[in-house]
Design an enzyme around this catalytic site. Structure first.
Site, PDB file in Angstrom:
ATOM      1  N   ARG A 189      39.758   9.385  -4.837  1.00 27.99           N
ATOM      2  CA  ARG A 189      39.023   8.878  -5.989  1.00 27.99           C
ATOM      3  C   ARG A 189      39.987   8.541  -7.105  1.00 27.99           C
ATOM      4  NH1 ARG A 189      34.397  13.248  -6.324  1.00 27.99           N
ATOM      5  NH2 ARG A 189      33.245  12.683  -4.463  1.00 27.99           N
ATOM      6  N   THR A 190      39.665   7.502  -7.824  1.00 29.39           N
ATOM      7  CA  THR A 190      40.515   7.104  -8.940  1.00 29.39           C
ATOM      8  C   THR A 190      40.458   8.152 -10.041  1.00 29.39           C
ATOM      9  OG1 THR A 190      39.974   4.806  -8.486  1.00 29.39           O
ATOM     10  CG2 THR A 190      40.982   5.292 -10.605  1.00 29.39           C
ATOM     11  N   LEU A 191      41.616   8.687 -10.404  1.00 32.71           N
ATOM     12  CA  LEU A 191      41.675   9.639 -11.510  1.00 32.71           C
ATOM     13  C   LEU A 191      42.228   8.975 -12.758  1.00 32.71           C
ATOM     14  CD1 LEU A 191      43.068  12.815  -9.755  1.00 32.71           C
ATOM     15  CD2 LEU A 191      40.758  12.434 -10.563  1.00 32.71           C
ATOM     16  N   ASN A 225      33.894   7.069  -8.577  1.00 31.76           N
ATOM     17  CA  ASN A 225      35.117   6.411  -8.119  1.00 31.76           C
ATOM     18  C   ASN A 225      35.203   5.036  -8.773  1.00 31.76           C
ATOM     19  OD1 ASN A 225      37.430   5.909  -6.689  1.00 31.76           O
ATOM     20  ND2 ASN A 225      36.356   5.263  -4.823  1.00 31.76           N
ATOM     21  N   PRO A 226      35.441   5.025 -10.098  1.00 33.49           N
ATOM     22  CA  PRO A 226      35.293   3.761 -10.822  1.00 33.49           C
ATOM     23  C   PRO A 226      36.394   2.752 -10.532  1.00 33.49           C
ATOM     24  CG  PRO A 226      36.222   5.426 -12.262  1.00 33.49           C
ATOM     25  CD  PRO A 226      35.889   6.119 -10.970  1.00 33.49           C
TER      26      PRO A 226
END
Lengths: 242, 223
Positions: free
Chosen positions: A19-21, A123-124
């Site tokens: 996931r995008t952090l 998860n943008p």
């Protein structure tokens, strides 16, 4: 013990790394306004890797279909992913071959749904998008953020542009700006951003979209003036230890 | 090595205030048109009001992306209802649907604070007020959003709603005439704009009565 989840699910501890952090390679502000014949949009060509200016020829504005122009700030790889989704959208639209084509309102709505859905899955796509275009004489300019907040207006900006460019636009924008006035206004905004946004670079493009089509300028630089007395001796009025 | 935490929030508060007042044969629903984030104004002309059915209007403030998704969801459900029942949904029916829709996402809520206003099956004004997870109540008037703490006490004072604990049950709808209610709404927004930074720019006022739905605007402070 192996997890029983399918490989592509976002549940379970292994998935957290997918996931995008935070973003890695980022673009800074995009500024856009409506003018007499359509939309004008400006963005610089920088792709920063944290504090390093890694890429200096990133095109952050792209045409979408016949009627729209998309500008993006934020993670460049996510922007490329979005362009990929839009390629497919436009392809299907063309394949109907029914004389109809997606206008800027429709593309903006699609993008809003995509951004919102990714946000729902935690998860943008780490972008702030600006979508402008003209269809059947109707001008349209909208924006959508990474969590799905969207709206349309006569002028929009992303990131630092919201703080530095929008106030200028609120003061000086009016209906039916000529092309020259529109460009002058955008350049004024981009110049302020260049002086005050540390991730801005002095290499920008201005894109224009009208009923006739889209053109994007060659990259160019703004004239800057650094001899303001305040810049020459910034500590002059501020005696202190820092 | 500690687990990395996400440094973004799926929520944002885009601010704004909503009000609705029920009358004997009308309902006034109003909301300001400012959309903000943090200390920035994103736009001064965003409508928070959505017509869900012929005699049913919803005003919502909170996180705009969730509000938009909620409005689309309800509009889609209403279309299905019309196909299945060959009639418009009544305001009380839509009220229940909204509550259920909100509670459906009880564990990842729609950050949306709603007031639903319209006419019931007898043509009398009705207002329903909600929290973010669907708890709702039929009332004579209500206010939600960033200015609600400033607006509600004033409405309480002006509309003198009888206690729901009294017997016999008294009517919550205001005896005010339509024009007086609209005037009250204008006053209330002008006051809220003075002290709430997220309320201002313009107020959009929607009036639902037997004749249909009409809309008017009033300018508010831009600061």
């Amino acid at each position: 013990m192996a997890s029983k989840q399918p490989e592509n699910s976002l549940l379970g501890p292994e998935a957290d790394s997918q996931r995008t952090l935070y973003p890695y390679v980022t673009g800074t502000s995009v500024v856009a306004l409506k003018y007499k014949d359509g939309i004008l949009m400006a963005a610089d060509m920088g792709g920063s890797y944290g504090s390093t200016l890694r890429y200096k020829s990133v095109e952050r504005m792209k045409p979408i279909g016949k009627h729209s122009l998309l500008g993006a700030s934020g993670e460049i790889s996510d922007f490329q992913e979005i362009l990929h989704y839009l390629d497919e959208l436009i392809l299907y639209d063309n394949m109907w071959d029914d004389g109809n084509s997606l206008g800027p309102k429709e593309v903006h709505n699609y993008l809003t749904r995509v951004m919102y859905n990714r946000r729902n899955k935690f998860n943008p796509l780490w972008n702030s998008l600006v979508l402008g275009g003209v269809k059947n004489g109707q001008k349209y300019l909208g924006t959508v953020s990474m969590i799905g907040v969207n709206f349309e207006d006569n002028h929009v900006a992303t990131g630092f542009g919201n703080h530095l460019a929008r106030p200028i636009l609120r003061q000086e924008w009016h209906e039916n700006l000529s092309f020259e006035d529109g460009v002058r206004l955008l350049e004024k905004c981009m110049r302020v951003l260049l002086y005050r946004d540390r991730s801005a670079i002095n290499k920008l493009q201005i894109a224009k979209i009208t009923e006739e089509g889209m053109t994007i300028s060659q990259p160019y630089s703004l004239k800057t003036y650094w001899e303001f007395s305040a810049f020459a001796n910034p500590a002059q009025g501020a005696v202190g230890s820092w | 090595m500690t687990k990395q935490q996400a440094n973004w929030s799926p929520y944002d508060n885009n601010g704004g205030s909503c009000v609705a007042i029920a009358g004997a044969d009308y309902c006034v629903i109003a909301a300001d048109t400012r959309m903000s984030t943090g200390y920035n104004i994103l736009t001064r002309e965003y409508s928070k009001i959505c017509k869900l059915a012929d005699k049913c209007v919803m005003a919502s403030s909170g996180f705009q992306a969730d509000v938009k998704a909620l409005q689309k969801n309800l509009a889609a459900r209403h279309l299905i209802y019309q196909h299945q029942h060959n009639k418009q949904m009544s305001c009380p029916a839509m009220a229940q649907l909204l509550s259920n829709t909100l509670y459906y996402k009880r564990f990842f809520p729609y950050y949306s604070f709603n007031v639903l206003g319209g006419l019931d099956n007898e043509g009398k004004g009705c207002v329903f007020t909600y929290d973010a997870v669907g708890s709702y109540e039929k009332v004579g008037y209500s206010s939600q959003g960033s200015g609600s703490t400033l607006i509600t006490p004033f409405l309480d004072n002006q509309l003198k709603s009888p206690s729901p604990l009294l017997l016999p049950v008294q009517d919550a709808v205001t005896p005010l005439v339509e024009a007086e209610a609209i005037d009250l709404v204008k006053t209330v927004f002008a006051s809220a704009s003075e002290r709430d930074i997220y309320t201002g720019d313009k107020v959009e006022i929607v009036v639902v009565n037997a004749a249909g739905i009409r809309r008017e605007y009033m300018e508010l402070r831009k600061d």
